[in-house]
Design an enzyme around this catalytic site. Structure first.
Site, mmCIF file in Angstrom:
data_model
loop_
_atom_site.group_PDB
_atom_site.id
_atom_site.type_symbol
_atom_site.label_atom_id
_atom_site.label_comp_id
_atom_site.label_asym_id
_atom_site.label_seq_id
_atom_site.Cartn_x
_atom_site.Cartn_y
_atom_site.Cartn_z
ATOM 1 N N CYS A 30 30.974 39.853 44.253
ATOM 2 C CA CYS A 30 32.131 40.029 45.133
ATOM 3 C C CYS A 30 33.392 40.363 44.329
ATOM 4 C CB CYS A 30 32.318 38.744 45.943
ATOM 5 S SG CYS A 30 33.832 38.657 46.893
ATOM 6 N N CYS A 33 36.428 38.224 45.058
ATOM 7 C CA CYS A 33 36.206 36.883 44.498
ATOM 8 C C CYS A 33 36.620 36.856 43.023
ATOM 9 C CB CYS A 33 34.737 36.480 44.611
ATOM 10 S SG CYS A 33 34.121 36.331 46.293
#
Length: 108
Positions: A30, A33
């Site tokens: 991600c 993230c």
């Protein structure tokens, strides 16, 4: 300092922990993230007395499902084991938004 959680440590480190705990639900793949990681590192240095943790949702799907994680990054703020705030996604104001959630949790 941000502590990495596992399925074995989530309950003790978050749900049974006294005080305020910030948990970043994330995954290696991600991009947002990974962008949020340094923000949480900085906040952990600026907010003493608050525990900062990360839980990889691919490694611990059970707790991710239990917490209702459907989008990542998802930052949950816990106070005495209960969710008191959430910040979903990454935005330029993420640090301020998460810090505000932490301050609100401290007041409860």
């Amino acid at each position: 300092m941000v502590k990495y959680l596992s399925a074995d440590t989530f309950e003790a480190e978050v749900l049974q922990a006294p005080g305020v705990v910030v948990v970043d639900f994330w995954a290696d793949w991600c991009g947002p993230c990974r962008m949020l990681g340094p923000v949480l590192d900085t906040l952990s240095d600026k907010l003493p007395g608050v525990k900062f943790c990360k839980l990889n949702v691919d490694d611990d799907r059970e707790h991710a499902m239990q917490m209702g994680i459907s989008s990542i990054p998802a930052v949950f703020v816990f106070h005495h084991g209960k969710v008191v705030g959430k910040h979903i996604g990454f935005a330029p104001d993420a640090a301020a938004a998460i810090a505000a959630l932490v301050e609100k949790a401290k007041e409860e």
